[in-house]
Scaffold this active site. Sequence first.
Site, mmCIF file in Angstrom:
data_model
loop_
_atom_site.group_PDB
_atom_site.id
_atom_site.type_symbol
_atom_site.label_atom_id
_atom_site.label_comp_id
_atom_site.label_asym_id
_atom_site.label_seq_id
_atom_site.Cartn_x
_atom_site.Cartn_y
_atom_site.Cartn_z
ATOM 1 N N ASP A 275 -4.222 -8.084 -25.913
ATOM 2 C CA ASP A 275 -4.815 -8.181 -24.581
ATOM 3 C C ASP A 275 -4.125 -9.357 -23.889
ATOM 4 O O ASP A 275 -4.286 -10.512 -24.307
ATOM 5 C CB ASP A 275 -6.326 -8.425 -24.720
ATOM 6 C CG ASP A 275 -7.012 -8.592 -23.381
ATOM 7 O OD1 ASP A 275 -6.314 -8.572 -22.338
ATOM 8 O OD2 ASP A 275 -8.249 -8.751 -23.371
ATOM 9 N N LEU B 177 5.062 -3.760 -18.181
ATOM 10 C CA LEU B 177 4.402 -2.615 -17.557
ATOM 11 C C LEU B 177 2.890 -2.707 -17.721
ATOM 12 O O LEU B 177 2.157 -1.892 -17.165
ATOM 13 C CB LEU B 177 4.881 -1.315 -18.229
ATOM 14 C CG LEU B 177 6.395 -1.081 -18.248
ATOM 15 C CD1 LEU B 177 6.750 0.023 -19.237
ATOM 16 C CD2 LEU B 177 6.900 -0.713 -16.861
ATOM 17 N N SER C 214 5.205 -2.806 -7.563
ATOM 18 C CA SER C 214 4.834 -1.479 -7.057
ATOM 19 C C SER C 214 5.157 -1.365 -5.579
ATOM 20 O O SER C 214 5.158 -2.365 -4.846
ATOM 21 C CB SER C 214 3.336 -1.260 -7.271
ATOM 22 O OG SER C 214 2.901 -0.117 -6.572
ATOM 23 N N TYR D 36 -5.018 -3.827 -5.668
ATOM 24 C CA TYR D 36 -3.955 -3.600 -6.655
ATOM 25 C C TYR D 36 -2.610 -4.078 -6.098
ATOM 26 O O TYR D 36 -1.854 -4.800 -6.768
ATOM 27 C CB TYR D 36 -3.927 -2.111 -6.997
ATOM 28 C CG TYR D 36 -2.685 -1.632 -7.692
ATOM 29 C CD1 TYR D 36 -2.415 -1.987 -9.005
ATOM 30 C CD2 TYR D 36 -1.772 -0.800 -7.035
ATOM 31 C CE1 TYR D 36 -1.271 -1.542 -9.642
ATOM 32 C CE2 TYR D 36 -0.633 -0.346 -7.663
ATOM 33 C CZ TYR D 36 -0.379 -0.725 -8.967
ATOM 34 O OH TYR D 36 0.753 -0.286 -9.593
ATOM 35 N N SER E 27 7.034 6.403 -7.581
ATOM 36 C CA SER E 27 6.182 7.293 -8.383
ATOM 37 C C SER E 27 7.020 7.827 -9.549
ATOM 38 O O SER E 27 7.874 8.692 -9.354
ATOM 39 C CB SER E 27 5.695 8.467 -7.528
ATOM 40 O OG SER E 27 5.184 8.012 -6.283
ATOM 41 N N ARG F 13 4.540 13.176 0.016
ATOM 42 C CA ARG F 13 4.866 11.735 0.080
ATOM 43 C C ARG F 13 5.848 11.349 -1.034
ATOM 44 O O ARG F 13 6.781 10.565 -0.817
ATOM 45 C CB ARG F 13 3.581 10.914 -0.041
ATOM 46 C CG ARG F 13 3.819 9.438 -0.279
ATOM 47 C CD ARG F 13 2.514 8.658 -0.442
ATOM 48 N NE ARG F 13 2.780 7.318 -0.900
ATOM 49 C CZ ARG F 13 2.876 6.968 -2.195
ATOM 50 N NH1 ARG F 13 2.709 7.862 -3.154
ATOM 51 N NH2 ARG F 13 3.137 5.725 -2.517
HETATM 52 C C1 15L Z 1 1.627 3.029 -8.373
HETATM 53 O O1 15L Z 1 1.833 1.819 -8.289
HETATM 54 C C2 15L Z 1 0.754 3.581 -9.440
HETATM 55 O O2 15L Z 1 0.817 2.826 -10.636
HETATM 56 C C3 15L Z 1 1.027 5.039 -9.732
HETATM 57 O O3 15L Z 1 -0.081 5.540 -10.449
HETATM 58 C C4 15L Z 1 1.277 5.879 -8.469
HETATM 59 O O4 15L Z 1 0.086 6.018 -7.804
HETATM 60 C C5 15L Z 1 2.329 5.198 -7.604
HETATM 61 O O5 15L Z 1 2.071 3.845 -7.386
HETATM 62 C C6 15L Z 1 2.539 5.895 -6.244
HETATM 63 O O6 15L Z 1 2.548 5.218 -5.219
HETATM 64 O O7 15L Z 1 2.748 7.103 -6.236
#
Ligand code: 15L
Length: 266
Positions: free
Chosen positions: A51, A71, A111, A136, A165, A174
């Site tokens: 963890d 990750l 992300s 997030y 993605s 998208r």
């Molecule tokens: C992300 O950051 C997520 O972890 C993934 O599950 C998708 O939702 C992705 O973005 C996305 O934008 O498609």
Amino acid sequence: MKLRRLLVTGAAGHVGRIARARLGHLAETLRLSDIAEMSPAGAGEEVIRCDLADREATFRLLEGCDGVIHLGGQPVEAAFDDILQANLLGLYNLYEAARKAGTKRILFASSNHVIGFHERTTRLDASAPLRPDSLYGVSKCFGEAVARLYWDKFGVESALVRIGSVLDAPKDHRMLATWLSPADFARLAEAVFRAPRLGCAIVYGASANDESWWDNSAAAFLGWRPQDNSEQFRAMLDAAGPPPPPEDPYNRWQGGGFATAGHFED
Ligand code: 15L
């Protein structure tokens, strides 16, 4: 350069399993870690449950690792307290452990949701202002900031990969722009650990899709050439149903549903 020991956090997750299957050749030993159970270690692997919110355990986890693919963490929008543990505390512990262990290089799975409140008509490069579309997304901005600090102050190099993605195929229209094929993800990780010098580089993680919102010219020095293109899936998506109309807010923001979802705590 071949790494001695490459740590993959979040190894039980979707992208973690892709890394495990495709990236073992980058290191003499692949150390796989997750909060969840993983399948037993194969040849050249070590499996350690951890963890990342546990600082002492994370310090032990990084010992002997010269590279990390980070990750681990909460992968979608969630309650703030969950994000706090996994993506803020866990991220900090990981970087601090890397500093102490002398780990040279980290691929941080940031992300596209750090810039999800930019309109789809705006083309973004590495200098684009952060516009997170969710808590997030905010947590990934924190991660990018910590990575930057640990480069500027301590010389720990990072690739801040704003992953789109990662799927075998895009699930909606998208994702024709955000799709990153598993093979292109693996090629990117290879380029990150092969580059003679990385510094702290922002990379948009998308394949060579015809529809594209992101400009990776600032990371061209990595020599990463994505080879897949989502266009092959457009007809299949069209057949499944039309995209939301242009006036639909889902179509306005790069973050799609993350930008239009209600606030998690409500
Ligand atoms: C992300 O950051 C997520 O972890 C993934 O599950 C998708 O939702 C992705 O973005 C996305 O934008 O498609």
